[in-house]
Design a protein around this motif. Structure first.
Motif, PDB file in Angstrom:
ATOM      1  N   GLN A   1      16.420  14.626 118.727  1.00 12.98           N
ATOM      2  CA  GLN A   1      17.656  13.893 118.452  1.00 12.98           C
ATOM      3  C   GLN A   1      17.789  13.592 116.962  1.00 12.98           C
ATOM      4  O   GLN A   1      18.898  13.496 116.443  1.00 12.98           O
ATOM      5  N   PHE A   2      16.658  13.467 116.285  1.00 14.61           N
ATOM      6  CA  PHE A   2      16.664  13.178 114.854  1.00 14.61           C
ATOM      7  C   PHE A   2      16.252  14.446 114.108  1.00 14.61           C
ATOM      8  O   PHE A   2      15.097  14.633 113.734  1.00 14.61           O
ATOM      9  N   SER A   3      17.250  15.313 113.955  1.00 11.93           N
ATOM     10  CA  SER A   3      17.000  16.631 113.376  1.00 11.93           C
ATOM     11  C   SER A   3      17.466  16.691 111.926  1.00 11.93           C
ATOM     12  O   SER A   3      18.446  16.059 111.532  1.00 11.93           O
TER      13      SER A   3
ATOM     14  N   LEU B   1      26.785  25.474 113.489  1.00 11.61           N
ATOM     15  CA  LEU B   1      26.509  25.702 114.900  1.00 11.61           C
ATOM     16  C   LEU B   1      25.169  25.096 115.319  1.00 11.61           C
ATOM     17  O   LEU B   1      24.981  24.732 116.484  1.00 11.61           O
ATOM     18  N   LEU B   2      24.235  24.979 114.384  1.00 14.95           N
ATOM     19  CA  LEU B   2      22.952  24.351 114.692  1.00 14.95           C
ATOM     20  C   LEU B   2      23.102  22.848 114.926  1.00 14.95           C
ATOM     21  O   LEU B   2      22.293  22.237 115.611  1.00 14.95           O
ATOM     22  N   GLN B   3      24.117  22.246 114.312  1.00 14.55           N
ATOM     23  CA  GLN B   3      24.419  20.825 114.441  1.00 14.55           C
ATOM     24  C   GLN B   3      23.227  19.911 114.106  1.00 14.55           C
ATOM     25  O   GLN B   3      22.820  19.076 114.927  1.00 14.55           O
ATOM     26  N   PRO B   4      22.659  20.055 112.914  1.00 13.01           N
ATOM     27  CA  PRO B   4      21.612  19.105 112.526  1.00 13.01           C
ATOM     28  C   PRO B   4      22.211  17.722 112.327  1.00 13.01           C
ATOM     29  O   PRO B   4      23.366  17.585 111.925  1.00 13.01           O
ATOM     30  N   LEU B   5      21.434  16.696 112.626  1.00 10.90           N
ATOM     31  CA  LEU B   5      21.930  15.342 112.413  1.00 10.90           C
ATOM     32  C   LEU B   5      22.090  15.055 110.922  1.00 10.90           C
ATOM     33  O   LEU B   5      23.013  14.353 110.522  1.00 10.90           O
ATOM     34  N   ALA B   6      21.196  15.620 110.103  1.00 13.53           N
ATOM     35  CA  ALA B   6      21.229  15.338 108.667  1.00 13.53           C
ATOM     36  C   ALA B   6      20.839  16.574 107.866  1.00 13.53           C
ATOM     37  O   ALA B   6      20.134  17.457 108.356  1.00 13.53           O
ATOM     38  N   LEU B   7      21.318  16.615 106.645  1.00 14.06           N
ATOM     39  CA  LEU B   7      20.944  17.661 105.692  1.00 14.06           C
ATOM     40  C   LEU B   7      20.174  17.024 104.544  1.00 14.06           C
ATOM     41  O   LEU B   7      20.453  15.896 104.144  1.00 14.06           O
ATOM     42  N   ILE B   8      19.224  17.772 103.998  1.00 13.57           N
ATOM     43  CA  ILE B   8      18.508  17.297 102.818  1.00 13.57           C
ATOM     44  C   ILE B   8      19.342  17.589 101.581  1.00 13.57           C
ATOM     45  O   ILE B   8      19.788  18.716 101.371  1.00 13.57           O
ATOM     46  N   ASP B   9      19.552  16.572 100.790  1.00  7.50           N
ATOM     47  CA  ASP B   9      20.246  16.721  99.514  1.00  7.50           C
ATOM     48  C   ASP B   9      19.195  16.592  98.420  1.00  7.50           C
ATOM     49  O   ASP B   9      18.753  15.500  98.084  1.00  7.50           O
TER      50      ASP B   9
ATOM     51  N   LEU C   1      31.198  16.361 113.163  1.00  6.59           N
ATOM     52  CA  LEU C   1      30.356  15.263 113.645  1.00  6.59           C
ATOM     53  C   LEU C   1      28.899  15.447 113.240  1.00  6.59           C
ATOM     54  O   LEU C   1      28.166  14.478 113.065  1.00  6.59           O
ATOM     55  N   SER C   2      28.481  16.701 113.136  1.00  8.24           N
ATOM     56  CA  SER C   2      27.112  16.997 112.695  1.00  8.24           C
ATOM     57  C   SER C   2      27.155  18.126 111.672  1.00  8.24           C
ATOM     58  O   SER C   2      27.815  19.139 111.917  1.00  8.24           O
ATOM     59  N   PRO C   3      26.491  17.984 110.540  1.00 10.11           N
ATOM     60  CA  PRO C   3      25.611  16.881 110.162  1.00 10.11           C
ATOM     61  C   PRO C   3      26.383  15.608 109.791  1.00 10.11           C
ATOM     62  O   PRO C   3      27.462  15.682 109.204  1.00 10.11           O
ATOM     63  N   ARG C   4      25.808  14.471 110.159  1.00 10.64           N
ATOM     64  CA  ARG C   4      26.446  13.180 109.910  1.00 10.64           C
ATOM     65  C   ARG C   4      25.915  12.495 108.668  1.00 10.64           C
ATOM     66  O   ARG C   4      26.565  11.610 108.118  1.00 10.64           O
ATOM     67  N   TYR C   5      24.696  12.873 108.261  1.00  7.57           N
ATOM     68  CA  TYR C   5      24.055  12.153 107.177  1.00  7.57           C
ATOM     69  C   TYR C   5      23.546  13.104 106.098  1.00  7.57           C
ATOM     70  O   TYR C   5      23.279  14.282 106.360  1.00  7.57           O
ATOM     71  N   SER C   6      23.381  12.550 104.927  1.00  5.52           N
ATOM     72  CA  SER C   6      22.780  13.273 103.809  1.00  5.52           C
ATOM     73  C   SER C   6      21.516  12.527 103.397  1.00  5.52           C
ATOM     74  O   SER C   6      21.566  11.347 103.058  1.00  5.52           O
ATOM     75  N   VAL C   7      20.390  13.214 103.466  1.00  2.39           N
ATOM     76  CA  VAL C   7      19.101  12.624 103.133  1.00  2.39           C
ATOM     77  C   VAL C   7      18.727  13.048 101.719  1.00  2.39           C
ATOM     78  O   VAL C   7      18.499  14.229 101.459  1.00  2.39           O
ATOM     79  N   LYS C   8      18.689  12.103 100.815  1.00  2.00           N
ATOM     80  CA  LYS C   8      18.438  12.419  99.410  1.00  2.00           C
ATOM     81  C   LYS C   8      16.945  12.339  99.097  1.00  2.00           C
ATOM     82  O   LYS C   8      16.277  11.366  99.416  1.00  2.00           O
TER      83      LYS C   8
END
Length: 226
Positions: free
Chosen positions: A100-102, A150-158, A182-189
């Protein structure tokens, strides 16, 4: 350490430059200046090559090897011991890898990495599920924007190569569609300096990714958007 490095002469990997220093030991990368390294070795110079580490164990091995080559084993052993202590403390409280936390590293040009890489190991130790696994990417691979969505990760690494600069390969990371899905919803810096090269600072990368996972988990459990 750039300020300390300024006291040392610069070389660009040209054999003429290296020979002018008449070094006792030459350190070289496996994938860089390979022709120069072979030439210098044939000339009788001692050339020691280092590969790009693909795991934390390899980082520690290289630190110990370098310490031995430089006659600084005590320092290198202390660095590795500190790394092992910090890693043990993190392992004692390691979160489970919940799909769920991808998370997905989506670098300029659509490049990504799988579990069998240094960044993949950092993601695993920080409790993230690496979405590259769902694309059957174990090491490195490339995903178009549509394939990534299409993979719909919850977050991407920035983790920009050069912050505050522009390149066409990085512009895809600012595509307007990313603001509408809706996904990715977050950006992880993450500061790229923490893992661009293998060193003891890799532990700080794990800590940073874990903190951001915990923050996003709180947001998701509470039903709030950031």
């Amino acid at each position: 350490y750039y300020e300390r490095a300024r006291q040392y002469p610069t070389n660009h990997g040209y054999p003429e430059e290296v020979v002018s220093f008449d070094p006792d030991l030459i350190l070289a990368g496996t994938f860089s200046t390979r022709i120069t390294s072979k030439l210098l070795s044939d000339m009788g110079y001692r050339v020691e090559q280092f590969d790009h580490p693909t795991s934390i164990n390899e980082i520690m091995h290289q630190i110990l090897r370098l310490g031995d080559l430089l006659g600084r084993s005590a320092i290198s052993e202390k660095i590795v011991a500190t790394m092992k202590t910090r890693l043990a403390l993190l392992a004692a409280d390691q979160p489970s890898r919940d799909p769920q936390f991808s998370l997905l590293q989506y670098s300029p040009g659509g490049y990504t990495v799988g579990d069998e890489t240094l960044v993949g190991e950092v993601m695993a130790l920080s409790g993230w599920y690496n979405k590259a696994k769902d694309a059957d990417i174990l090491r490195s691979g490339q995903l178009g924007l549509e394939a990534m969505l299409l993979l719909q990760p919850l977050a991407l690494i920035d983790s920009p190569l050069a912050p505050d600069s522009f390149s066409y390969s990085e512009s895809m990371l600012a595509h307007p569609v990313l603001e509408k899905v809706l996904s990715p919803r977050y950006s992880v810096k993450v500061n790229r300096l923490l893992w661009v090269c293998g060193g003891p600072m890799i532990v700080d990368a794990i800590i940073e990714l874990r903190k951001q996972r915990e923050k996003i988990e709180r947001l998701e459990r509470g039903g709030h958007d950031e």
